[in-house]
Each structure stands twice: as C-alpha cells, then as structure tokens.
Design an enzyme around this catalytic site. Structure first.
Site, PDB file in Angstrom:
ATOM      1  N   HIS A   1      32.271 -11.258 -12.433  1.00 26.38           N
ATOM      2  CA  HIS A   1      34.010 -10.411 -10.711  1.00 26.38           C
ATOM      3  C   HIS A   1      33.509 -11.048 -10.186  1.00 26.38           C
ATOM      4  CE1 HIS A   1      31.935  -5.991 -11.717  1.00 26.38           C
ATOM      5  NE2 HIS A   1      30.747  -6.341 -11.452  1.00 26.38           N
TER       6      HIS A   1
ATOM      7  N   ASP B   1      30.077  -3.975 -19.683  1.00 27.19           N
ATOM      8  CA  ASP B   1      29.958  -3.917 -18.735  1.00 27.19           C
ATOM      9  C   ASP B   1      29.645  -2.611 -17.789  1.00 27.19           C
ATOM     10  OD1 ASP B   1      27.156  -5.934 -16.638  1.00 27.19           O
ATOM     11  OD2 ASP B   1      28.720  -4.078 -15.767  1.00 27.19           O
TER      12      ASP B   1
ATOM     13  N   HIS C   1      30.711  -2.156 -14.656  1.00 21.32           N
ATOM     14  CA  HIS C   1      31.692  -2.194 -14.129  1.00 21.32           C
ATOM     15  C   HIS C   1      32.281  -3.352 -14.631  1.00 21.32           C
ATOM     16  CE1 HIS C   1      27.677  -2.391 -11.854  1.00 21.32           C
ATOM     17  NE2 HIS C   1      28.075  -1.716 -11.010  1.00 21.32           N
TER      18      HIS C   1
ATOM     19  N   ASP D   1      24.568  -2.391 -17.804  1.00 17.29           N
ATOM     20  CA  ASP D   1      23.907  -1.742 -17.105  1.00 17.29           C
ATOM     21  C   ASP D   1      24.665  -0.268 -17.433  1.00 17.29           C
ATOM     22  OD1 ASP D   1      26.281  -3.253 -16.792  1.00 17.29           O
ATOM     23  OD2 ASP D   1      25.680  -3.322 -14.786  1.00 17.29           O
TER      24      ASP D   1
HETATM   25 ZN   LIG Z   1      27.626  -5.029 -14.118  1.00 17.61          ZN
END
Ligand SMILES: [Zn+2]
Length: 307
Positions: free
Chosen positions: A126, A163, A165, A244
């Site tokens: 991120h 991931d 996200h 995740d």
């Molecule tokens: Zn994540």
C-alpha cells in the site's frame, strides 16, 4: 538450488498497539508452522540487511523518506494514518523489511538461490511513492523490483499480488513502466477502494466480489494473469504474498484456502521456470488469521521449495 527464508529480529519489535491485526505474532505463526510441517530444515536462513537510502530512493521521493525518518518516535506510537503507526522500532524494522527484498533479489539474480521468501514486517504494497498507508511504510516489493532492474540489468519482470487488498502503492510506483507487469486480484469494494480503473497497460487488475472462492479465483488467474505473464516473459517474478483472501481471515470476505495458495504458487512457478530460470522472490503482505496464515505460507513455501 535452495529456497531462501529471510527475516530480521526487528520485524518482531514493530508493534502498532495491542489489538492491531498486523502484529508480531504473525511471524511466530509462520515460523512455528514451518517447523511443525518439517519444512523449515529445507530452507536456507538469512538475516535481512538494512536497505540503503539510494535503494529506497529508486521508488520513493526524497521528501517522503525524510518525513518517515522524522516521524520515528522515541517512545509511544506516532500515527501516519488511522491504521498505520510507528513505534520506536518501526523504522529499523522497515529498513530491514525493504533490505530483505534487496538481499532476496541479489540471491536469486546471482544464482545462489532459485526462490526466496521474505518473512518481514511492516508489509509494503500500500505504500505509494510519497505516501504511507494501510500498515505500509516502504514498498518492499517495489524496492526489490527496482533493485533487480538497476543492479542486475533485469529488463522484464512481473509482480504478482494476490493479497485481498489492491496493491495501490505498487501500482502508483510502476504504472506506465512497461518493464514491470503487475497482475493482481483483490476484493472490491474494499480498502483502499482503488484498482478498478486500469491506469495503464502494464496493470492487470482483477476485482473480485465478496464471497468469491476458489473457482472464481482460479478462473481469473487462467483467463487474465497467465496470458499476460506469457506475453511479458518475466526474467524474474515477485510475489506480493498476502494471505488475507483466506476464508478464515477477519479483514475481508473472499473464500480461498491454503490449497488455492499452493495452486497459484505452482502456476507462478511454471511461468518462472519457462521464462526466468525458476526465479521467484516472494514477500509477506497481509494475512491476519494466525492459524490460516501459518498454513497458507507453509503451502506457498512448500511449492517454492519444490519449484
Ligand atoms: Zn491485505
């Protein structure tokens, strides 16, 4: 050729409060499971070096780097955003997390190891060129990829991000850089709510609806990732390995299992074997259900060892 397992003691000292899901126990869960699975003894263990300012400067702005250093607290926590904080050990941990990717890149580029896994915190995908967010300070995988191109003459590489996200930071850093192909899946809508507008041809972003499981994931990997990877012919593949999207994870709503992580790792390894002499550098991103994380990383590494 061996698989490298790279970590650093400072990864266990970075903490963002007692209830934060991105916690030191994540690394204990991984290490314990690798031992109980009998896999640890097959790995070559390395201690991550500290990253240099010049290595960070390939992917982050000078003012941003100075601001992170200035934010390091002597005591307590300093918050960069509501989810992302520094304690007195975070800066050292972040320097070694990014340094792990530099070492991993050197090991596979020099042919000392075929594959590498970086068990480090804080994670990185991120972190944008000039912004920390989402538990991330330095974009570890981007530091590694930039090092491969600058120090080892790699001309074509790929970053695979599974991931749950979207890896907005990696996209921010490499969008438009045709040397780097990024393929990703992520739940949408979900933090950071980006990734549904393809900003450039080198980004293959596949949003998945909440509740998507193994079949949907494998279908999109086959339909979108593998053809793009085949066109890229990557000399080296990086993996932003977040776990995740596992069905047990508390932060998201996809329904993958460790079997899916083993499968996708085999698919990645097949591309690496065809175009990149088997070279894969993987680094830990998310994954917050500790048992599922330990099992998933173990299956991922089992395939890296077998690759
Ligand atoms: Zn994540």
């Amino acid at each position: 050729m061996p698989t490298a397992y790279i970590t650093h003691p400072s990864s266990l000292l970075h903490e963002m409060g007692p209830y934060h899901p991105e916690c030191p126990d994540r690394l204990h869960a991984i290490g314990d499971r690798l031992i109980s699975a009998g896999l640890d003894v097959y790995l070559r263990h390395y201690t991550a070096p500290t990253v240099t300012h010049a290595q960070l400067g390939r992917v982050h702005g000078a003012e941003y780097l100075a601001s992170i250093e200035a934010a390091s607290p002597a005591t307590g926590l300093h918050y960069l955003d509501p989810d992302t904080a520094l304690n007195p050990h975070t800066l050292e941990a972040a320097r070694h997390a990014a340094g792990a990717l530099v070492l991993a890149t050197d090991l596979v580029a020099r042919g000392e190891c075929r594959t590498a896994f970086c068990a480090v915190r804080p994670p990185g995908h991120h972190a944008e060129r000039n912004r920390a967010m989402g538990f991330c300070l330095y974009n570890n995988v981007a530091v590694g990829a930039a090092h491969a191109m600058a120090a080892h003459g790699v001309k074509r590489l790929a970053i695979v991000d599974f991931d749950v996200h979207h890896g907005n930071g990696t996209e921010d850093i490499f969008a438009g850089d045709e040397r780097v192909l990024m393929v990703s899946t992520f739940q949408h809508p979900l933090y950071p709510y980006s990734g549904t507008e393809n900003v450039s041809g080198n980004m293959v972003n596949i949003p998945l609806a909440a509740g998507s499981g193994s079949d949907v994931f494998r279908d999109v990997v086959r339909e979108f990732w593998l053809p793009a990877l085949e066109r890229q012919r990557p000399e080296l593949i990086y993996v932003s390995a977040g776990f995740d999207a596992h069905r047990e994870d508390p932060l998201a709503g996809l329904k993958l299992t460790e079997t899916d992580y083993a499968w996708v790792t085999r698919e990645i390894a097949a591309v690496a074997n065809k175009h990149g002499r088997g070279r894969i550098v993987s680094t830990l991103e998310g994954g917050y259900a500790l048992s599922a994380l330990g099992r998933s990383v173990t299956e991922h590494i089992r395939e890296l060892v077998a690759a």
